[in-house]
Scaffold this active site. Structure first.
Site, PDB file in Angstrom:
ATOM      1  N   ASP A  64       0.828  -1.203   0.000  1.00 21.34           N
ATOM      2  CA  ASP A  64       0.000   0.000   0.000  1.00 21.34           C
ATOM      3  C   ASP A  64       0.866   1.259   0.000  1.00 21.34           C
ATOM      4  O   ASP A  64       2.037   1.217   0.362  1.00 21.34           O
ATOM      5  CB  ASP A  64      -1.002   0.006   1.158  1.00 21.34           C
ATOM      6  CG  ASP A  64      -0.390  -0.488   2.450  1.00 21.34           C
ATOM      7  OD1 ASP A  64      -1.055  -1.262   3.155  1.00 21.34           O
ATOM      8  OD2 ASP A  64       0.765  -0.103   2.752  1.00 21.34           O
ATOM      9  N   ASP A  66       1.109   5.107   1.244  1.00 19.20           N
ATOM     10  CA  ASP A  66       0.583   6.110   2.167  1.00 19.20           C
ATOM     11  C   ASP A  66       1.176   7.473   1.835  1.00 19.20           C
ATOM     12  O   ASP A  66       2.329   7.581   1.428  1.00 19.20           O
ATOM     13  CB  ASP A  66       0.953   5.753   3.616  1.00 19.20           C
ATOM     14  CG  ASP A  66       0.325   4.425   4.042  1.00 19.20           C
ATOM     15  OD1 ASP A  66      -0.708   4.044   3.444  1.00 19.20           O
ATOM     16  OD2 ASP A  66       0.874   3.776   4.942  1.00 19.20           O
ATOM     17  N   ASP A 143       7.944   4.960  14.005  1.00 13.47           N
ATOM     18  CA  ASP A 143       8.626   3.994  14.863  1.00 13.47           C
ATOM     19  C   ASP A 143      10.100   3.796  14.507  1.00 13.47           C
ATOM     20  O   ASP A 143      10.988   4.100  15.292  1.00 13.47           O
ATOM     21  CB  ASP A 143       7.861   2.660  14.918  1.00 13.47           C
ATOM     22  CG  ASP A 143       7.402   2.147  13.552  1.00 13.47           C
ATOM     23  OD1 ASP A 143       7.762   2.756  12.524  1.00 13.47           O
ATOM     24  OD2 ASP A 143       6.692   1.127  13.517  1.00 13.47           O
TER      25      ASP A 143
HETATM   26  P1  ATP Z   1       3.931  -2.868   5.887  1.00 11.97           P
HETATM   27  O1  ATP Z   1       4.782  -2.940   4.683  1.00 11.97           O
HETATM   28  O2  ATP Z   1       3.851  -4.154   6.586  1.00 11.97           O
HETATM   29  O3  ATP Z   1       2.606  -2.200   5.641  1.00 11.97           O
HETATM   30  P2  ATP Z   1       4.528  -0.424   7.173  1.00 11.97           P
HETATM   31  O4  ATP Z   1       5.789   0.097   7.793  1.00 11.97           O
HETATM   32  O5  ATP Z   1       4.025   0.291   5.959  1.00 11.97           O
HETATM   33  O6  ATP Z   1       4.750  -1.935   6.889  1.00 11.97           O
HETATM   34  P3  ATP Z   1       2.025   0.260   8.343  1.00 11.97           P
HETATM   35  O7  ATP Z   1       1.326  -0.375   9.484  1.00 11.97           O
HETATM   36  O8  ATP Z   1       1.400   0.262   7.002  1.00 11.97           O
HETATM   37  O9  ATP Z   1       3.436  -0.454   8.288  1.00 11.97           O
HETATM   38  O10 ATP Z   1       2.371   1.731   8.806  1.00 11.97           O
HETATM   39  C1  ATP Z   1       2.719   2.776   7.916  1.00 11.97           C
HETATM   40  C2  ATP Z   1       3.722   3.713   8.563  1.00 11.97           C
HETATM   41  O11 ATP Z   1       3.159   4.309   9.725  1.00 11.97           O
HETATM   42  C3  ATP Z   1       4.994   3.020   9.060  1.00 11.97           C
HETATM   43  O12 ATP Z   1       5.957   2.891   8.048  1.00 11.97           O
HETATM   44  C4  ATP Z   1       5.450   3.971  10.153  1.00 11.97           C
HETATM   45  O13 ATP Z   1       6.089   5.103   9.617  1.00 11.97           O
HETATM   46  C5  ATP Z   1       4.136   4.436  10.745  1.00 11.97           C
HETATM   47  N1  ATP Z   1       3.728   3.571  11.883  1.00 11.97           N
HETATM   48  C6  ATP Z   1       2.955   2.474  11.821  1.00 11.97           C
HETATM   49  N2  ATP Z   1       2.764   1.947  13.025  1.00 11.97           N
HETATM   50  C7  ATP Z   1       3.410   2.732  13.897  1.00 11.97           C
HETATM   51  C8  ATP Z   1       3.584   2.724  15.306  1.00 11.97           C
HETATM   52  N3  ATP Z   1       3.039   1.778  16.047  1.00 11.97           N
HETATM   53  N4  ATP Z   1       4.323   3.728  15.858  1.00 11.97           N
HETATM   54  C9  ATP Z   1       4.861   4.679  15.096  1.00 11.97           C
HETATM   55  N5  ATP Z   1       4.741   4.745  13.781  1.00 11.97           N
HETATM   56  C10 ATP Z   1       4.035   3.788  13.165  1.00 11.97           C
HETATM   57 MG    MG Z   2       2.138  -0.106   4.993  1.00 10.87          MG
END
Ligand code: ATP
Ligand code: MG
Length: 451
Positions: A64, A66, A143
């Site tokens: 996805d 963002d 994070d």
């Molecule tokens: P994935 O590829 O599995 O989706 P992701 O890093 O994109 O991994 P998401 O849950 O989609 O994970 O979160 C998008 C973004 O939001 C992360 O890259 C991070 O910058 C931020 N984020 C997500 N969860 C947290 C958290 N618990 N604390 C701080 N920042 C977070």
């Molecule tokens: Mg993501």
């Protein structure tokens, strides 16, 4: 008390120009690009952010895309017709393009100067934070440094405020700010560390790995529904085995699946652990092959050790075995629900998969046909096959039912009649203990369900 990450972090402002990174526009979802351009035309800053930038930098395919922007959710809504505002804890805009949703979040700060809408509880856990901020604020509330990179269509550069670019190149996960307070603020970050390391093949930096076993128990404060979502991401995205091993190593399995962890510790042969790992490996293979996977089957495997343990305890007390099975299934489901909110549409089929296991030792014609036409037969049979990795004594049942599925009913019936004297209704064995020969009763009795 909560420590502010901003106090312990040194901000940098690095622009990685187009020629110095690997992100190409053709790898970005056209809809995400549309959103970025439109926000810019509206006079706002807009960046691709988070997992998508990280994944593109290492040549992956983001699932996805963002977007982070200086526009408020209402301003975003006024720009896009196909926009929905969602979220209570975080107010977000979803821009809908058919199946694809581009999530647009306003730059958010992790600090509270009293002007915003933010709430923490005693341990420093964030309950709500809707404090808008600058892009720098937005970067440091994320994070891991690898998750805090911003890509802009202004000049196609990547903006880095926390050293994330180097860390992505070194394939390492580092928390932004003070690790202890970042984990206390949101304990689910510990699970994210394990999951992302498994998914990306990154190492967890010592500074981010060390606190985990010490703070693991805080994960039990996270809402069970959120832990369910996180579990699905951990176990149904193609790196279940590695995630499981990571959870074990860092003392998180005890917290997420306390009864399974207990059962694995007391299973000296290691057969149950072997079976769980096999289940996870199979899940990973199925996902790699594009085959469907279900949370019911996954949880049936993850909680099977707990079920076997509970069943053994109940059986020692002399409870009737059909009753013992149902009670063990209910107890395990109920206890697990305190940690992880497994919806009933998954927990019911999970229990059925368990309860059907004792019926595979059936060789009485009527019962064989009834089991074959059971709606959950296929899943239960796959589970039986899985159990074979830790319990070779079920091999004979597996062979029988494998053939039973492809035989014509007439063939099967005659096979059963000819084997009658051999098998009768001898019960199967769930506990991986040697089978006891039992005298066949003239009529099938409740012992058919004895595991
Ligand atoms: P994935 O590829 O599995 O989706 P992701 O890093 O994109 O991994 P998401 O849950 O989609 O994970 O979160 C998008 C973004 O939001 C992360 O890259 C991070 O910058 C931020 N984020 C997500 N969860 C947290 C958290 N618990 N604390 C701080 N920042 C977070
Ligand atoms: Mg993501």
């Amino acid at each position: 008390m909560e420590e502010n990450a901003q106090n312990t972090i040194r901000l940098q402002h690095r622009v990685i120009t187009r020629d110095a990174h690997a992100i190409s526009r053709k790898d970005i979802s056209p809809n995400a690009l549309r959103v970025l351009y439109k926000l810019r035309e509206g006079g706002f800053d807009a960046y691709l952010v988070g997992g998508a930038v990280r994944d593109l930098l290492i040549g992956g395919h983001p699932k996805d895309f963002d977007v982070a922007t200086s526009a408020t959710p209402d301003q975003v809504r006024s720009l896009f017709r196909n926009c929905r505002l969602i979220g209570r804890r975080f107010r977000l805009a979803h821009i809908m393009f058919g199946q694809e949703i581009i999530e647009v979040a306003t730059f958010r700060a992790n600090s509270d100067d009293g002007s915003g809408d933010r709430e923490t509880e005693d341990g420093g856990r964030l309950l709500r934070d809707n404090v808008y901020g600058t892009i720098e604020d937005d970067a440091i509330r994320r994070d891991f440094t690898a998750n805090a990179l911003y890509y802009t269509v202004d000049d196609f550069s990547v903006r880095d405020y926390v050293g994330g670019f180097e860390d992505v190149n070194a394939r390492v996960l580092k928390l932004i700010g003070d690790p202890d307070s970042r984990y206390r603020e949101d304990p689910v970050r510990m699970l994210r560390a394990i999951r992302l390391a498994a998914k990306l093949n990154f190492t967890i930096d010592d500074s981010a790995a060390e606190p985990i076993s010490r703070l693991a128990s805080l994960v039990s404060d996270a809402p069970p529904a959120r832990l369910f979502d996180e579990c699905l991401k951990m176990f149904l995205s193609g790196h279940a085995e590695k995630s499981f091993l990571g959870l074990e190593t860092h003392g998180l399995l005890n917290v997420l699946f306390p009864e399974t962890a207990k059962a694995l510790n007391t299973n000296s042969s290691g057969a149950l652990r072997a079976m769980v790992l096999q289940a996870l490996r199979n899940t990973d293979t199925r996902i790699a092959e594009g085959k469907p996977v279900t949370p019911a089957f996954l949880f049936a495997a993850l909680l099977w050790p707990a079920y076997c343990r509970e069943l053994a305890i109940l059986q020692k007390t002399g409870v009737d075995s059909t009753v013992a099975q149902q009670r063990a299934a209910d107890r395990v489901t109920l206890h697990q629900a305190e940690r992880i909110a497994l919806p009933r549409r998954f927990s019911l089929p999970m229990q059925e998969i368990w309860l059907l296991q004792s019926r595979f030792s059936q060789r009485v014609r009527k019962r064989v046909f009834r089991l074959l036409s059971h709606p959950r037969f296929r899943a239960a049979f796959d589970f039986l096959e899985l159990r074979m990795s830790g319990a070779p004594e079920v091999a004979e049942d597996v062979a029988f039912w494998r053939e039973a599925q492809i035989q014509s009913p007439e063939m099967l019936a005659s096979r059963l009649d000819s084997k009658k004297t051999l098998h009768g209704s001898e019960p199967g064995d769930l506990s991986a203990a040697p089978k006891k020969r039992r005298r066949r009763k003239p009529r099938p009795s409740p012992q058919e369900a004895t595991p």
